[in-house]
Each structure stands twice: as structure tokens, then as C-alpha cells.
Design a protein around this motif. Structure first.
Motif, PDB file in Angstrom:
ATOM      1  N   LEU A  38       0.832  -1.213   0.000  1.00 10.11           N
ATOM      2  CA  LEU A  38       0.000   0.000   0.000  1.00 10.11           C
ATOM      3  C   LEU A  38       0.864   1.260   0.000  1.00 10.11           C
ATOM      4  CD1 LEU A  38      -2.757  -1.454   2.288  1.00 10.11           C
ATOM      5  CD2 LEU A  38      -3.150  -0.582  -0.012  1.00 10.11           C
ATOM      6  N   ASP A  39       0.203   2.385  -0.109  1.00  5.79           N
ATOM      7  CA  ASP A  39       0.893   3.665  -0.270  1.00  5.79           C
ATOM      8  C   ASP A  39       1.871   3.955   0.877  1.00  5.79           C
ATOM      9  OD1 ASP A  39       0.212   6.341  -2.092  1.00  5.79           O
ATOM     10  OD2 ASP A  39       1.116   6.772  -0.138  1.00  5.79           O
ATOM     11  N   PRO A  40       3.104   4.336   0.530  1.00  4.64           N
ATOM     12  CA  PRO A  40       4.118   4.580   1.568  1.00  4.64           C
ATOM     13  C   PRO A  40       3.811   5.777   2.472  1.00  4.64           C
ATOM     14  CG  PRO A  40       4.977   5.126  -0.614  1.00  4.64           C
ATOM     15  CD  PRO A  40       3.658   4.445  -0.824  1.00  4.64           C
ATOM     16  N   SER A  41       2.836   6.584   2.095  1.00  5.51           N
ATOM     17  CA  SER A  41       2.508   7.734   2.954  1.00  5.51           C
ATOM     18  C   SER A  41       1.650   7.334   4.163  1.00  5.51           C
ATOM     19  CB  SER A  41       1.767   8.808   2.144  1.00  5.51           C
ATOM     20  OG  SER A  41       0.476   8.348   1.811  1.00  5.51           O
ATOM     21  N   ILE A  42       1.213   6.070   4.189  1.00  2.63           N
ATOM     22  CA  ILE A  42       0.358   5.624   5.301  1.00  2.63           C
ATOM     23  C   ILE A  42       1.171   5.486   6.583  1.00  2.63           C
ATOM     24  CG2 ILE A  42      -1.014   3.671   6.193  1.00  2.63           C
ATOM     25  CD1 ILE A  42      -1.921   3.112   3.320  1.00  2.63           C
ATOM     26  N   ALA A  43       0.611   5.960   7.685  1.00  2.00           N
ATOM     27  CA  ALA A  43       1.201   5.740   9.008  1.00  2.00           C
ATOM     28  C   ALA A  43       0.582   4.465   9.587  1.00  2.00           C
ATOM     29  CB  ALA A  43       0.922   6.931   9.915  1.00  2.00           C
ATOM     30  N   TRP A  44       1.450   3.500   9.914  1.00  2.00           N
ATOM     31  CA  TRP A  44       0.972   2.220  10.444  1.00  2.00           C
ATOM     32  C   TRP A  44       1.280   2.130  11.931  1.00  2.00           C
ATOM     33  CZ3 TRP A  44      -1.915  -1.012   7.458  1.00  2.00           C
ATOM     34  CH2 TRP A  44      -1.856  -0.827   6.079  1.00  2.00           C
ATOM     35  N   HIS A  45       0.251   1.853  12.719  1.00  2.00           N
ATOM     36  CA  HIS A  45       0.435   1.702  14.168  1.00  2.00           C
ATOM     37  C   HIS A  45       0.293   0.241  14.554  1.00  2.00           C
ATOM     38  CE1 HIS A  45      -0.413   6.079  15.601  1.00  2.00           C
ATOM     39  NE2 HIS A  45       0.149   6.070  14.396  1.00  2.00           N
ATOM     40  N   PHE A  46       1.274  -0.260  15.280  1.00  2.00           N
ATOM     41  CA  PHE A  46       1.146  -1.626  15.786  1.00  2.00           C
ATOM     42  C   PHE A  46       0.382  -1.577  17.106  1.00  2.00           C
ATOM     43  CE2 PHE A  46       2.268  -5.449  18.069  1.00  2.00           C
ATOM     44  CZ  PHE A  46       2.011  -6.406  17.101  1.00  2.00           C
ATOM     45  N   ILE A  47      -0.752  -2.313  17.178  1.00  2.00           N
ATOM     46  CA  ILE A  47      -1.597  -2.244  18.378  1.00  2.00           C
ATOM     47  C   ILE A  47      -1.826  -3.613  19.015  1.00  2.00           C
ATOM     48  CG2 ILE A  47      -2.770  -0.134  17.606  1.00  2.00           C
ATOM     49  CD1 ILE A  47      -5.194  -1.928  16.872  1.00  2.00           C
ATOM     50  N   GLY A  48      -1.124  -4.642  18.522  1.00  2.00           N
ATOM     51  CA  GLY A  48      -1.323  -5.987  19.065  1.00  2.00           C
ATOM     52  C   GLY A  48      -0.297  -6.313  20.143  1.00  2.00           C
ATOM     53  N   HIS A  49      -0.333  -7.556  20.577  1.00  2.00           N
ATOM     54  CA  HIS A  49       0.659  -8.017  21.549  1.00  2.00           C
ATOM     55  C   HIS A  49       1.931  -8.382  20.765  1.00  2.00           C
ATOM     56  CE1 HIS A  49       2.235  -9.857  25.156  1.00  2.00           C
ATOM     57  NE2 HIS A  49       2.584 -10.904  24.438  1.00  2.00           N
TER      58      HIS A  49
END
Ligand SMILES: *Cc1c(COP(=O)(O)O)cnc(C)c1O
Length: 228
Positions: free
Chosen positions: A67-78
Motif C-alpha cells: 500500500l501507499d508509503p505515505s500511510i502511518a501504520w500503528h502496531f496495536i497488538g501483543h
């Protein structure tokens, strides 16, 4: 459908913020896309959504890489320690740091790559046995342990209260998180000492969370519909 859901939630966020005398621009909607395919995420992206939350490193990797590199991805799992390096590479922010071992692995990756990684410390305000997050009473020691990890930027706190269909049940937990954040801020534990990030509130209780000071709300079902 996804687009109208996003617009409705954004409108509710704005209205709630204004009603509380808050600036709506200080609240970010994290679209929780776990178990949703790239087409659905793309639909949200086309609607202007730029921040997504994922719970599993392996599952997220394919989406992030496609997907688009401008996306901010947040890790919210364990986060498992054997996945920490990969998570540090893929994600913009790790919201669920609650063990020193994980923090050290994230810091090591960031240091080796000459970058700074944004993290939140997850707090188990509901004191549920099975839930991730540090206990509030261990908070100060944990924050001090994180201080030497120079490549981590500790932006704030995250919590997930015990599930209840009644959003009012979450309110004391959100209030408790804000209180802990204020103490930590006073002690200078956060990277940016003027504004701690507070990640709290999901589909069922994000309105209450905003009333209690949330700056990140993590909404999945309300955007993408029920997960199968
Ligand atoms: C799945 C998940 C969410 C989103 O939950 P919804 O009820 O679908 O909005 C938010 N935060 C965390 C940590 C999650 O695991």
C-alpha cells in the motif's frame, strides 16, 4: 460504506471535541484494519484515511509493503520479542510496549538503522490478569528503565479497558490513564514534554475516550464492519 463510516466517525470526533472545548485537530483516527484485506484498506485510503492499526506483524507486512508509503501504520497488538525487529522496520509507531525486552529490541533496531521509533507504553488500567500492559504501580520504574533507550521516542500511553457494552464503564479507566500520563509528564518521561499522546477508545467507547482526553482513537468495526 467504508467511506461514509469514516466520514460519520470524523464528524462525531469533531463534534465531541468541540463540545468538550477541545481542538478537533489534536485527535487522530486510527482505522483498525486487522483481518481486512488490502482492497478494503485502499477504499479507506481513497477516502482520505492515512493512519491504520494492525495487530499482527506477519499479516500487516503484506499490506504495508503493497500500500501507499505515505500511510502511518500503528502496531496495536501483543508484540512477541522475535517479531520486534520486523515491527520496528515496518511500523510508524508501536503502541503496545509493556516489556523491557521488547523495548530493547525495538531500540536496537532503530539504533542500527539510525532512526527514531515512536512508541507508546501500554498500561493495564483495568488490572485484568489476561491483558497486556504494565500495571500502573510499576509505571515509574518501567519509564525509568526506558530512559537509556535513546532511539525510542516515548510519545505517551495506550490502554484497552475491560470490554463492556456500556461505554460509561470505560470512563474511569480513561480518566486513570490521563492521570498517569500527567504524572509521567511532570516527571519528564515523555519525548515531547508539551503533549502526551493518549491512545484510548474503540468503536464502542471512543466518544467517552475523547471526552476524557484521547488524542488517538482506534476504530475497527465502526469503519470496516464486523470481523469474521
Ligand atoms: C481490534 C482492536 C481495536 C478496534 O476494535 P473495534 O471494537 O473493532 O473498534 C482497537 N484497539 C485494539 C488494541 C484492538 O485490538
Amino acid at each position: 460504506m467504508i467511506c461514509s463510516n469514516i466520514n460519520t466517525i470524523k464528524k462525531t470526533i469533531t463534534e465531541t471535541a468541540l463540545r468538550c472545548g477541545r481542538d478537533p485537530s489534536e485527535i487522530t483516527l486510527v482505522a483498525v484494519s486487522k483481518r481486512m484485506d488490502t482492497a478494503k484498506i485502499q477504499e479507506a485510503f481513497q477516502c482520505g484515511q492515512r493512519c491504520f492499526g494492525e495487530n499482527f506483524v506477519q499479516e500487516a507486512r503484506e499490506k504495508i509493503e503493497n500500500l501507499d508509503p505515505s500511510i502511518a501504520w500503528h502496531f496495536i497488538g501483543h508484540l512477541q520479542s522475535n517479531k520486534a525487529m520486523q515491527a520496528a522496520r515496518l511500523f510508524t509507531m508501536i503502541e503496545t510496549v509493556d516489556r523491557l525486552k521488547i523495548a530493547r529490541a525495538l531500540n536496537k533496531y532503530a539504533a542500527e538503522h539510525g532512526k527514531y521509533l515512536d512508541i507508546l507504553v501500554q498500561v493495564n488500567v483495568g488490572l485484568e490478569n489476561q491483558k497486556s500492559g504494565i500495571k500502573p504501580e510499576d509505571g515509574e520504574k518501567f519509564m525509568k528503565d526506558l530512559t537509556p533507550l535513546n532511539n525510542l521516542k516515548i510519545k505517551g500511553l495506550m490502554t484497552m479497558p475491560p470490554y463492556s457494552p456500556d461505554p460509561e464503564k470505560s470512563r474511569p479507566h480513561f480518566r486513570a490513564l490521563k492521570q498517569i500520563a500527567a504524572e509521567f509528564q511532570q516527571k519528564g518521561f515523555f519525548a515531547d514534554n508539551t503533549s502526551a499522546v493518549l491512545s484510548m477508545g474503540m468503536t464502542s467507547d471512543y466518544i467517552v475516550a475523547i471526552e476524557e482526553g484521547a488524542t488517538l482513537v482506534r476504530v475497527g468495526t465502526g469503519i470496516f464492519g464486523k470481523r469474521t
